[in-house]
Structures are given as structure tokens and as C-alpha cells.
Motif scaffolding. Sequence first.
Motif, PDB file in Angstrom:
ATOM      1  N   TYR A  39     -20.323  65.569 121.777  1.00 18.42           N
ATOM      2  CA  TYR A  39     -19.925  66.933 121.457  1.00 18.42           C
ATOM      3  C   TYR A  39     -18.583  67.183 122.133  1.00 18.42           C
ATOM      4  CZ  TYR A  39     -24.842  67.168 120.272  1.00 18.42           C
ATOM      5  OH  TYR A  39     -26.075  66.916 119.726  1.00 18.42           O
ATOM      6  N   GLU A  40     -17.604  67.583 121.339  1.00 17.12           N
ATOM      7  CA  GLU A  40     -16.259  67.807 121.861  1.00 17.12           C
ATOM      8  C   GLU A  40     -15.841  69.255 121.676  1.00 17.12           C
ATOM      9  OE1 GLU A  40     -13.399  65.106 120.185  1.00 17.12           O
ATOM     10  OE2 GLU A  40     -14.669  63.363 120.510  1.00 17.12           O
ATOM     11  N   SER A  41     -14.932  69.692 122.547  1.00 16.27           N
ATOM     12  CA  SER A  41     -14.324  71.009 122.377  1.00 16.27           C
ATOM     13  C   SER A  41     -13.314  70.914 121.236  1.00 16.27           C
ATOM     14  CB  SER A  41     -13.621  71.433 123.667  1.00 16.27           C
ATOM     15  OG  SER A  41     -12.475  70.616 123.886  1.00 16.27           O
ATOM     16  N   GLU A  42     -12.775  72.046 120.835  1.00 15.01           N
ATOM     17  CA  GLU A  42     -11.756  72.039 119.786  1.00 15.01           C
ATOM     18  C   GLU A  42     -10.537  71.223 120.198  1.00 15.01           C
ATOM     19  OE1 GLU A  42     -10.789  75.918 118.284  1.00 15.01           O
ATOM     20  OE2 GLU A  42     -12.896  76.437 118.027  1.00 15.01           O
ATOM     21  N   GLY A  43     -10.277  71.155 121.500  1.00 17.16           N
ATOM     22  CA  GLY A  43      -9.145  70.385 122.010  1.00 17.16           C
ATOM     23  C   GLY A  43      -9.435  68.911 122.214  1.00 17.16           C
ATOM     24  N   LEU A  47     -17.453  67.360 125.893  1.00 15.59           N
ATOM     25  CA  LEU A  47     -18.285  68.303 126.620  1.00 15.59           C
ATOM     26  C   LEU A  47     -19.603  67.659 127.039  1.00 15.59           C
ATOM     27  CD1 LEU A  47     -17.712  71.407 124.332  1.00 15.59           C
ATOM     28  CD2 LEU A  47     -16.596  70.893 126.522  1.00 15.59           C
ATOM     29  N   HIS A  48     -20.154  66.835 126.157  1.00 15.48           N
ATOM     30  CA  HIS A  48     -21.434  66.181 126.421  1.00 15.48           C
ATOM     31  C   HIS A  48     -21.561  64.989 125.481  1.00 15.48           C
ATOM     32  CE1 HIS A  48     -25.731  65.864 127.409  1.00 15.48           C
ATOM     33  NE2 HIS A  48     -25.917  65.627 126.119  1.00 15.48           N
ATOM     34  N   ALA A  49     -22.013  63.863 126.027  1.00 19.75           N
ATOM     35  CA  ALA A  49     -22.281  62.681 125.202  1.00 19.75           C
ATOM     36  C   ALA A  49     -23.556  62.030 125.706  1.00 19.75           C
ATOM     37  CB  ALA A  49     -21.117  61.701 125.275  1.00 19.75           C
ATOM     38  N   GLU A  50     -24.245  61.367 124.803  1.00 19.91           N
ATOM     39  CA  GLU A  50     -25.449  60.620 125.149  1.00 19.91           C
ATOM     40  C   GLU A  50     -25.307  59.212 124.605  1.00 19.91           C
ATOM     41  OE1 GLU A  50     -28.715  62.872 123.544  1.00 19.91           O
ATOM     42  OE2 GLU A  50     -28.116  64.669 124.659  1.00 19.91           O
ATOM     43  N   GLY A  64     -13.416  68.332 134.617  1.00 23.57           N
ATOM     44  CA  GLY A  64     -12.558  69.481 134.373  1.00 23.57           C
ATOM     45  C   GLY A  64     -12.869  70.249 133.108  1.00 23.57           C
ATOM     46  N   ARG A  65     -14.025  70.034 132.522  1.00 24.95           N
ATOM     47  CA  ARG A  65     -14.360  70.704 131.252  1.00 24.95           C
ATOM     48  C   ARG A  65     -14.846  72.124 131.444  1.00 24.95           C
ATOM     49  NH1 ARG A  65     -19.558  67.630 131.917  1.00 24.95           N
ATOM     50  NH2 ARG A  65     -21.105  69.272 131.810  1.00 24.95           N
ATOM     51  N   GLY A  66     -15.073  72.502 132.696  1.00 23.81           N
ATOM     52  CA  GLY A  66     -15.572  73.838 132.978  1.00 23.81           C
ATOM     53  C   GLY A  66     -17.069  73.859 133.110  1.00 23.81           C
ATOM     54  N   GLY A  67     -17.570  74.912 133.690  1.00 22.16           N
ATOM     55  CA  GLY A  67     -19.003  75.066 133.869  1.00 22.16           C
ATOM     56  C   GLY A  67     -19.448  74.667 135.264  1.00 22.16           C
ATOM     57  N   LEU A  68     -20.633  75.099 135.623  1.00 20.38           N
ATOM     58  CA  LEU A  68     -21.170  74.877 136.958  1.00 20.38           C
ATOM     59  C   LEU A  68     -21.320  73.399 137.291  1.00 20.38           C
ATOM     60  CD1 LEU A  68     -22.290  75.995 139.596  1.00 20.38           C
ATOM     61  CD2 LEU A  68     -24.528  76.157 138.476  1.00 20.38           C
ATOM     62  N   PHE A  69     -21.874  72.602 136.360  1.00 20.35           N
ATOM     63  CA  PHE A  69     -22.069  71.173 136.644  1.00 20.35           C
ATOM     64  C   PHE A  69     -20.733  70.493 136.919  1.00 20.35           C
ATOM     65  CE2 PHE A  69     -22.701  66.691 135.476  1.00 20.35           C
ATOM     66  CZ  PHE A  69     -23.735  66.376 136.338  1.00 20.35           C
TER      67      PHE A  69
END
Length: 137
Positions: A39-43, A47-50, A64-69
Motif C-alpha cells: 500500500y503506497e501513498s499518492e507520492g 505505507l504498509h507491505a506484507e 518517515g511515513r508518519g504515524g505513531l509506529f
Amino acid sequence: MAGAARGRPSIFPTLLYADAKAAIKQLTEAFGFTETSVYESEGGTVLHAELTYGNGAVMLGSKGRGGLFAETMKDAGPTATYIVVDDVDAHHERAVEHGADILMPPTDQDYGSRDYMARDAEGNIWSFGTYAPEIPA
């Protein structure tokens, strides 16, 4: 056990990479993982891969993608993960063919396993071997 009844692993090592796309490429090409979702951001930030291998999986994303984790992991060092493989020598050959940084060639261990160790492009350690601990029912 949570997850086991549905045929899903209960533990997922999760790693963040400065270049998650390059990490996915190395893990699939050199180490034989299968990309199951990205899953990628528009840029284009991952964001997340499995990625799966056998009946296990790892999750990863971009630093650096943002978010607490991502914030709590920003200064985390490399990690180490062990993967059970059937043919250590063939797996090692594949990793070498794709330029993996081999730290230890296939080696027979005193406890009966045969394994090798490699470092990915961002310093994480991946051990591959025949030792497969059993989890009690």
C-alpha cells in the motif's frame, strides 16, 4: 492460539526502511519472499507491505511515513529475523546471485541445523536455516 485457527501466523516481524521499495525487491529476489500486498501513498511512499515465506510473513514500510509506529521506530537500529528453509545451500546460492551481503556461509551447527546469515541493504540481519522449533499445542 490467536491466528492459528485461521491458518495465519500470530507473530509478524515489522521493519521500516529508508527505501522500502528497494527492500521489497531485495527480499523477493535475493531471499525468495513473495510480495502479497503493498500500500503506497499518492507520492509513492510504502505505507504498509506484507511479504510471505512459507507459512510466515513480515510486514514493512517506509521510514518517515508518519504515524505513531513510524515515530516510535525512527531511531530503532537493525533487527534480526530467522527464516526456516528446506534447502539452505540452494537458498544461499540464490542470495549470492542477487548480491546479498553474506555474513556466514552455509554452516552445520552443533544442534543439528544448517544455516547461513546475510545482511540486507539497510543493515537488518536475516538468518536462514533448517532448524524449525516446534510450538507446543
